[in-house]
Scaffold this motif. Structure first.
Motif, mmCIF file in Angstrom:
data_model
loop_
_atom_site.group_PDB
_atom_site.id
_atom_site.type_symbol
_atom_site.label_atom_id
_atom_site.label_comp_id
_atom_site.label_asym_id
_atom_site.label_seq_id
_atom_site.Cartn_x
_atom_site.Cartn_y
_atom_site.Cartn_z
ATOM 1 N N MET A 253 -18.109 42.587 9.419
ATOM 2 C CA MET A 253 -16.841 43.269 9.650
ATOM 3 C C MET A 253 -15.699 42.671 8.840
ATOM 4 S SD MET A 253 -16.894 44.170 13.717
ATOM 5 C CE MET A 253 -18.130 45.277 14.398
ATOM 6 N N LEU A 254 -15.802 41.395 8.490
ATOM 7 C CA LEU A 254 -14.763 40.773 7.675
ATOM 8 C C LEU A 254 -14.993 41.006 6.186
ATOM 9 C CD1 LEU A 254 -14.260 37.376 9.544
ATOM 10 C CD2 LEU A 254 -12.707 39.342 9.496
ATOM 11 N N ASP A 255 -16.152 41.558 5.845
ATOM 12 C CA ASP A 255 -16.450 41.829 4.439
ATOM 13 C C ASP A 255 -15.751 43.114 3.999
ATOM 14 O OD1 ASP A 255 -17.594 41.484 1.966
ATOM 15 O OD2 ASP A 255 -19.450 42.503 2.481
ATOM 16 N N GLY A 256 -15.529 43.241 2.713
ATOM 17 C CA GLY A 256 -14.925 44.459 2.188
ATOM 18 C C GLY A 256 -13.427 44.330 2.001
ATOM 19 N N PRO A 257 -12.783 45.434 1.603
ATOM 20 C CA PRO A 257 -11.338 45.391 1.329
ATOM 21 C C PRO A 257 -10.519 45.140 2.585
ATOM 22 C CG PRO A 257 -12.145 47.650 1.273
ATOM 23 C CD PRO A 257 -13.358 46.773 1.372
ATOM 24 N N TRP A 258 -9.379 44.474 2.396
ATOM 25 C CA TRP A 258 -8.480 44.167 3.504
ATOM 26 C C TRP A 258 -7.281 45.099 3.441
ATOM 27 C CZ3 TRP A 258 -8.576 39.743 6.954
ATOM 28 C CH2 TRP A 258 -9.781 39.046 6.904
ATOM 29 N N PRO A 259 -6.662 45.405 4.597
ATOM 30 C CA PRO A 259 -5.499 46.304 4.604
ATOM 31 C C PRO A 259 -4.314 45.671 3.898
ATOM 32 C CG PRO A 259 -5.837 45.324 6.781
ATOM 33 C CD PRO A 259 -7.032 44.953 5.954
ATOM 34 N N ASP A 260 -3.533 46.513 3.218
ATOM 35 C CA ASP A 260 -2.362 46.024 2.493
ATOM 36 C C ASP A 260 -1.140 45.915 3.393
ATOM 37 O OD1 ASP A 260 -3.817 45.909 0.134
ATOM 38 O OD2 ASP A 260 -3.366 47.999 -0.367
ATOM 39 N N ALA A 261 -0.927 46.909 4.232
ATOM 40 C CA ALA A 261 0.274 46.924 5.059
ATOM 41 C C ALA A 261 0.110 46.037 6.274
ATOM 42 C CB ALA A 261 0.583 48.364 5.495
#
Length: 422
Positions: A253-261
């Motif tokens: 779940m922590l893998d992948g793109p992170w939110p910008d806002a």
């Protein structure tokens, strides 16, 4: 609540890909690839992938059939024999290429749908061999007849081994190979050759029984492996993911793109849930009632969260809930719902009462690793207990505040909620 997303069976997935016009044909293929009894999707997929791993058996089978065809052309010089050789070269190389591609795909993704092209190629190859061996018997050349019989026996043995995961398909291949040969030998004018034809159905039945035994052994093996995986990654009492699987789910779940806002949904929100009063229930009513309480609470937790969320039991009366892509407001609503559901009376023992204290931590605000998030959520949970239990506390990063502040008051009136500074 969905702790694990079940994989649909390969058959249903391939049916969706083919579309409506091919539905009857695909339904036939699905039936052929299914076992005598329905199996869980993951085991069904493993059984289908079993064929892919036996490439050596396929290479030997292709070489054996090509040898029979070549000897038939050398001994008879008939046009049908040379046509058989050409067809074996084309079809055999196609089957090997298709199988190698399927093997590479399976190594990349074990859950990838099984390609049915090798299935059809195998069926076409068996029909070709059966027709060729029938012609061998019809030629009346005794060495050729004996060679065809020995070759069929070898191929049938390979089918019984290689297709143990798909017994219906394997039985069809065996019957296509042996029964026309039996009919040809019975009808042949060669003296006493009918004896071979009378014995062939018995041999066919024996190989079918062997195939079914191989299927049972393979099925038992996959069920044992599946049970071992479940025992290693799931809590035996509640069936929820345990601490080991919790760590794996964290990483996914922590893998992948992170939110910008920063104001939008968090990458992942973690709940640390601890039951209030559970020790008293154990002491007063016994461990059997305590276990029943844990099982019921686990069901209530699963019913209180979203489909994308995962509920884990990490030990005793401690639970961890992973909520991806959720805002603080939405997480607070889930926490309120959990506290209300857990506090409901138990039908099996109304006097056994427990509550829930919850600590909330979100990524990336409170950490970017599993350890950081669990530590922050755990601190918030103990603060909820300190403030009177039956409440939830939202952890705040140290950069936001230096002391406890009631900035979660918007989530009230019930249950109580506060914010904990890191």
């Amino acid at each position: 609540m969905a702790t694990m997303v079940p994989q649909r069976s390969t058959a249903s997935t391939s049916a969706e890909r083919t579309g409506q016009p091919w539905a009857p044909l695909q339904a036939c293929v699905d039936w052929l690839l299914a076992g005598p009894r329905p199996q869980p999707d993951d085991i069904h997929n493993e059984l289908l992938q079993q064929r892919t791993n036996k490439t050596r058996t396929l290479v030997v089978a292709v070489a054996a059939s090509l040898l029979i065809a070549s000897l038939s052309a050398a001994l008879t010089g008939a046009p049908w024999a040379y046509a058989w050789v050409l067809a074996e070269i084309v079809l055999g190389s196609t089957r090997i290429c298709l199988m190698m591609k399927a093997l590479a795909r399976a190594k990349r993704d074990r859950r990838a749908p099984v390609n049915v092209a090798p299935i059809w190629a195998g069926l076409a190859s068996v029909v070709l061999i059966s027709a060729g061996c029938y012609q061998c018997v019809a030629s009346g050349v005794m060495p050729l007849i004996l060679m065809a019989g020995i070759g069929l026996a070898n191929l049938v043995g390979g089918i019984a081994s290689r297709n143990a995961g798909t017994p219906r398909y394997g039985i069809l291949l065996i019957c296509i190979l042996t029964l026309p040969f039996a009919a040809a030998t019975i009808l042949s004018p060669v003296p006493f050759l009918f004896i071979i034809g009378l014995q062939t159905p018995v041999y066919t039945a024996g190989m079918i029984f062997l195939l079914l035994e191989n299927h049972k052994i393979l099925l038992d093996l996959h069920h044992s492996e599946r049970n071992n995986r479940l025992m290693a990654h799931h809590d035996l009492l509640t069936g929820l993911p345990n601490r080991a699987l919790n760590q794996k789910l964290f990483a996914e779940m922590l893998d992948g793109p992170w939110p910008d806002a920063a104001s939008g949904p968090s990458k992942l929100t973690v709940f640390c849930v601890d039951l209030d009063g559970f020790k008293g229930v154990n002491d007063r009513f016994g461990h059997a009632t305590g276990d029943a309480v844990l099982v019921t609470v686990a069901k209530r937790l699963c019913a209180s969260v979203r489909d994308a969320d995962v509920v884990c039991r990490i030990g005793g009366d401690e639970f961890v809930i992973l909520l991806p892509d959720i805002t603080d407001g939405e997480a607070a609503a889930v926490a309120r719902r959990i506290i209300a559901r857990v506090a409901e009376p138990f039908e099996f023992e109304p006097a056994a009462q427990v509550g829930a204290s919850i600590g909330l931590a979100s990524a990336p605000r409170d950490g970017v690793t599993a350890d950081e998030l669990l530590s922050a959520a755990d601190r918030a949970m103990y603060e909820a207990k300190r403030r009177g239990k039956g409440a939830f506390v939202i952890h705040r990063g140290a950069a936001d505040a230096a002391t406890l502040v009631p900035d979660a008051a918007a989530f009230l009136p019930a249950p109580r909620a506060t914010a904990l500074a890191g």
